[in-house]
Design an enzyme around this catalytic site. Structure first.
Site, PDB file in Angstrom:
ATOM      1  N   HIS A   1      47.949  33.682  35.859  1.00 23.81           N
ATOM      2  CA  HIS A   1      48.266  34.877  35.074  1.00 23.81           C
ATOM      3  C   HIS A   1      47.669  34.794  33.672  1.00 23.81           C
ATOM      4  O   HIS A   1      47.003  35.720  33.202  1.00 23.81           O
ATOM      5  CB  HIS A   1      49.786  35.050  34.992  1.00 23.81           C
ATOM      6  CG  HIS A   1      50.219  36.233  34.190  1.00 23.81           C
ATOM      7  ND1 HIS A   1      50.463  36.172  32.825  1.00 23.81           N
ATOM      8  CD2 HIS A   1      50.422  37.529  34.536  1.00 23.81           C
ATOM      9  CE1 HIS A   1      50.814  37.373  32.394  1.00 23.81           C
ATOM     10  NE2 HIS A   1      50.807  38.211  33.404  1.00 23.81           N
TER      11      HIS A   1
ATOM     12  N   ARG B   1      44.160  47.662  36.843  1.00 25.00           N
ATOM     13  CA  ARG B   1      45.458  47.201  37.354  1.00 25.00           C
ATOM     14  C   ARG B   1      46.555  47.959  36.626  1.00 25.00           C
ATOM     15  O   ARG B   1      46.914  47.637  35.498  1.00 25.00           O
ATOM     16  CB  ARG B   1      45.590  45.686  37.139  1.00 25.00           C
ATOM     17  CG  ARG B   1      44.608  44.874  37.972  1.00 25.00           C
ATOM     18  CD  ARG B   1      44.443  43.458  37.482  1.00 25.00           C
ATOM     19  NE  ARG B   1      43.650  43.428  36.251  1.00 25.00           N
ATOM     20  CZ  ARG B   1      42.817  42.441  35.896  1.00 25.00           C
ATOM     21  NH1 ARG B   1      42.662  41.407  36.695  1.00 25.00           N
ATOM     22  NH2 ARG B   1      42.149  42.482  34.767  1.00 25.00           N
TER      23      ARG B   1
ATOM     24  N   ARG C   1      43.676  50.811  40.808  1.00 22.54           N
ATOM     25  CA  ARG C   1      44.511  50.169  41.816  1.00 22.54           C
ATOM     26  C   ARG C   1      45.956  50.615  41.642  1.00 22.54           C
ATOM     27  O   ARG C   1      46.509  50.539  40.540  1.00 22.54           O
ATOM     28  CB  ARG C   1      44.423  48.645  41.699  1.00 22.54           C
ATOM     29  CG  ARG C   1      45.194  47.910  42.795  1.00 22.54           C
ATOM     30  CD  ARG C   1      45.062  46.411  42.658  1.00 22.54           C
ATOM     31  NE  ARG C   1      45.868  45.875  41.560  1.00 22.54           N
ATOM     32  CZ  ARG C   1      45.882  44.589  41.210  1.00 22.54           C
ATOM     33  NH1 ARG C   1      45.127  43.733  41.852  1.00 22.54           N
ATOM     34  NH2 ARG C   1      46.637  44.169  40.210  1.00 22.54           N
TER      35      ARG C   1
ATOM     36  N   GLU D   1      42.356  41.654  50.271  1.00 21.19           N
ATOM     37  CA  GLU D   1      42.866  40.418  49.671  1.00 21.19           C
ATOM     38  C   GLU D   1      43.466  39.477  50.707  1.00 21.19           C
ATOM     39  O   GLU D   1      43.821  38.344  50.375  1.00 21.19           O
ATOM     40  CB  GLU D   1      43.939  40.741  48.634  1.00 21.19           C
ATOM     41  CG  GLU D   1      43.479  41.675  47.537  1.00 21.19           C
ATOM     42  CD  GLU D   1      44.641  42.197  46.733  1.00 21.19           C
ATOM     43  OE1 GLU D   1      45.033  41.507  45.774  1.00 21.19           O
ATOM     44  OE2 GLU D   1      45.162  43.281  47.063  1.00 21.19           O
TER      45      GLU D   1
ATOM     46  N   GLY E   1      39.263  41.468  46.695  1.00 24.60           N
ATOM     47  CA  GLY E   1      39.984  40.798  45.616  1.00 24.60           C
ATOM     48  C   GLY E   1      39.960  39.306  45.871  1.00 24.60           C
ATOM     49  O   GLY E   1      40.847  38.755  46.528  1.00 24.60           O
ATOM     50  N   THR E   2      38.926  38.648  45.384  1.00 19.27           N
ATOM     51  CA  THR E   2      38.681  37.258  45.783  1.00 19.27           C
ATOM     52  C   THR E   2      39.665  36.268  45.175  1.00 19.27           C
ATOM     53  O   THR E   2      39.745  35.129  45.639  1.00 19.27           O
ATOM     54  CB  THR E   2      37.236  36.843  45.438  1.00 19.27           C
ATOM     55  OG1 THR E   2      36.967  37.150  44.061  1.00 19.27           O
ATOM     56  CG2 THR E   2      36.247  37.576  46.329  1.00 19.27           C
ATOM     57  N   ASN E   3      40.423  36.653  44.134  1.00 19.93           N
ATOM     58  CA  ASN E   3      41.447  35.742  43.618  1.00 19.93           C
ATOM     59  C   ASN E   3      42.503  35.483  44.695  1.00 19.93           C
ATOM     60  O   ASN E   3      42.776  34.346  45.075  1.00 19.93           O
ATOM     61  CB  ASN E   3      42.126  36.335  42.378  1.00 19.93           C
ATOM     62  CG  ASN E   3      41.169  36.565  41.238  1.00 19.93           C
ATOM     63  OD1 ASN E   3      40.033  36.111  41.268  1.00 19.93           O
ATOM     64  ND2 ASN E   3      41.617  37.275  40.220  1.00 19.93           N
ATOM     65  N   ASP E   4      43.120  36.565  45.196  1.00 18.13           N
ATOM     66  CA  ASP E   4      44.153  36.413  46.220  1.00 18.13           C
ATOM     67  C   ASP E   4      43.562  35.998  47.561  1.00 18.13           C
ATOM     68  O   ASP E   4      44.182  35.242  48.321  1.00 18.13           O
ATOM     69  CB  ASP E   4      44.934  37.725  46.386  1.00 18.13           C
ATOM     70  CG  ASP E   4      46.162  37.772  45.492  1.00 18.13           C
ATOM     71  OD1 ASP E   4      46.453  36.755  44.849  1.00 18.13           O
ATOM     72  OD2 ASP E   4      46.827  38.825  45.423  1.00 18.13           O
TER      73      ASP E   4
ATOM     74  N   CYS F   1      36.006  42.433  43.198  1.00 15.43           N
ATOM     75  CA  CYS F   1      36.613  42.703  41.891  1.00 15.43           C
ATOM     76  C   CYS F   1      37.469  41.534  41.425  1.00 15.43           C
ATOM     77  O   CYS F   1      38.200  41.647  40.446  1.00 15.43           O
ATOM     78  CB  CYS F   1      37.444  43.983  41.937  1.00 15.43           C
ATOM     79  SG  CYS F   1      38.760  43.984  43.177  1.00 15.43           S
TER      80      CYS F   1
END
Length: 497
Positions: free
Chosen positions: A72, A179, A235, A362, A383-386, A448
């Site tokens: 975060h 977001r 989003r 995601e 959403g490559t983070n999740d 993203c």
């Protein structure tokens, strides 16, 4: 200043570049008070949560004991352009005594002056010598040459009008991820948001959402005006609702007073909303299906803002993105309601408008079932983070504790949250893009996640035929330059593509 004296007392993960000097504060409230006095501060936390966004907005830099490059604190800091070091696991924080203890035994208390170097991933004692960045005509000329050469689009992840202004300053080709949850954390909106969460009936919930509607509409009007016809991908609400609630006794007491409810009731309801695995719980599209009024309000705000800005002569075709999808039926349910809201707005105002509905991919299942999902989506944005988190079974916030050991031991060649894992996560991207485009040849495909600002990850997206990448506003110049380098290299070495 690279030649200046550096008295390092902690080392962590370089999460957001740049450097800042300020006095230590250990809470968002202290950061806000410091900003009110006109004193730069460094927010030091064990880890940040959505409640800390107001404090981060007031800070000059951030230092956390826990976290990784997509935690975060890291994601928000990059969006705000704040120098940030996360995962400084060797420091010990004592929030009650308002002090931190460095690995060498030195004690730093609230009010002590420190420097955060987000480029090197270090925290320094005292005030280090600084150099200002040169965003001059030469900088802009270089990037204009880069734009002539690159063959993949570059957008920015921008959540607020301030972010959008930075994105335009760095000449992003639109917003690839807005977001919307970050729009609700200002004091006036947070109170109304919490009233909506605590509503006892659908009528009470609708009343709270009606108060949030003009606030959301005003945000979108500003975004559309700033972007001047460039695409804006919004989003819908993603995080679980309990992230908007306080967890400290002081915060719960303030909430009880604001809602005029007994503290015991507020505490009980907040505790009941807690989840064992909130990243895998009641969030994303699941909110839209279970509490559809929230997405209805957001869609109405988007469409009314579209008409307002278009009425002034600026064409707007908003992109609405559904988060955390894993099944086609989820998209069908949300799309049906959004189409109904669009029809109602058209009837109310008697004016035509267009919009594009897409999906944020995601989950691994969404990538595997992209062919079905694309039947109802004009675009897929990974959403490559999740997606990295779910593919590996790694926590974005906690993996930093052992990631250095894993990289040094050769388990992973690089931190997969920092550089896209082309073998595993990358294969899911290729599968999703291929199956989605087989169903819909004109499907727009992008990423993203924070990988959108990493040169190696951009290279993968370019070779995979993605339409654009989207990254934090302050990473846009790097992405533009990296994309140009890749295009030039592929022309000089055709086999490199």
């Amino acid at each position: 200043e690279p030649r200046g004296r550096r008295d390092r007392f902690a080392r962590g993960i370089a999460a957001s570049p740049g450097a800042a000097v300020g006095r230590i504060v250990f809470s968002s409230q202290a950061a806000q008070a410091s900003a009110a006095r006109g004193e730069p501060c460094i927010l030091v936390r064990r880890e940040t949560s959505p409640e800390d966004i107001r404090g981060m907005n007031c800070a000059a830099g951030v230092l956390t004991e826990r976290g990784g490059v997509t935690s975060h604190a890291a994601v928000i800091a990059r969006g705000l352009g704040l120098p940030c070091v996360v995962g400084a696991s060797e420091i010990r924080l004592d929030a009650r005594e308002r002090r931190l203890v460095a690995p060498d035994g030195r004690v730093f208390r609230e009010g002590d002056l420190i420097t955060v170097d987000g480029t090197a991933g270090e925290a320094l004692a005292g005030e280090a010598a600084m150099l200002a960045p040169a965003l001059d005509s030469c900088f802009r000329k270089l990037l204009s040459w880069a734009d002539e050469m690159r063959d993949i689009g570059v957008r920015a992840n921008a959540d607020t009008p301030a972010d959008a202004l930075v994105a335009r300053q760095f000449e992003a080709q639109g917003i690839g991820l807005c977001r919307t949850e970050h729009m609700f954390f200002t004091d006036d909106r947070l109170v109304v948001m919490r009233e909506m969460i605590f509503a006892d009936s659908a009528t009470d919930r609708a009343a709270a959402l009606a108060r949030l509607l003009p606030m959301q509409r005003a945000d979108f009007v500003q975004l559309f005006e700033i972007m001047q016809g460039h695409p804006v991908c919004i989003r819908l609400l993603d995080p679980p609702l309990h992230e908007f609630l306080p967890h400290s006794r002081e915060g719960l007491l303030e909430l009880a007073e604001a809602l005029d409810r007994p503290l015991s009731e507020v505490t009980r309801r907040v505790e009941a909303m807690a989840e064992f695995n909130p990243m895998l719980g009641m969030r994303g599209v699941r909110l839209g299906v279970a509490i559809p009024e929230i997405y209805d309000m957001q869609a109405q705000a988007i469409f009314e803002a579209t008409l307002e800005v278009a009425g002034r002569g600026d064409p707007v075709v908003p992109e609405i993105m559904i988060p955390l999808v894993s099944a086609r039926r989820e998209v069908e349910l949300v799309k049906t309601r959004i189409d109904a809201v669009a029809a109602a707005v058209h009837t109310k105002y008697g004016r035509e408008f267009a919009y594009r509905l897409g999906v944020m991919v995601e989950t691994p299942r969404a990538a595997l079932r992209a062919g079905e999902i694309a039947q109802h989506a004009a675009f897929l944005s990974f959403g490559t983070n999740d997606l990295t988190q779910m593919t590996y079974g790694l926590s974005r916030d906690d993996a930093g504790r052992f990631m250095n050991t894993y990289v040094q031991s050769g388990v992973f060649p690089e931190d997969p949250f920092h550089i896209l894992d082309v073998d595993g996560v990358g294969e899911l991207l290729l599968i999703g893009a291929e199956r989605g485009r087989a169903t819909r040849p004109d499907l727009v495909v992008s990423i993203c996640g924070e990988h959108g600002g990493d040169p190696e990850s951009i290279e993968f997206c370019r070779r995979a035929g993605f339409d654009y990448v989207s990254c934090s506003p302050y990473r846009v110049p790097l992405a533009r330059l990296a994309a140009a380098h890749l295009a030039i290299r592929s022309r000089e070495q055709p086999n490199a593509s």
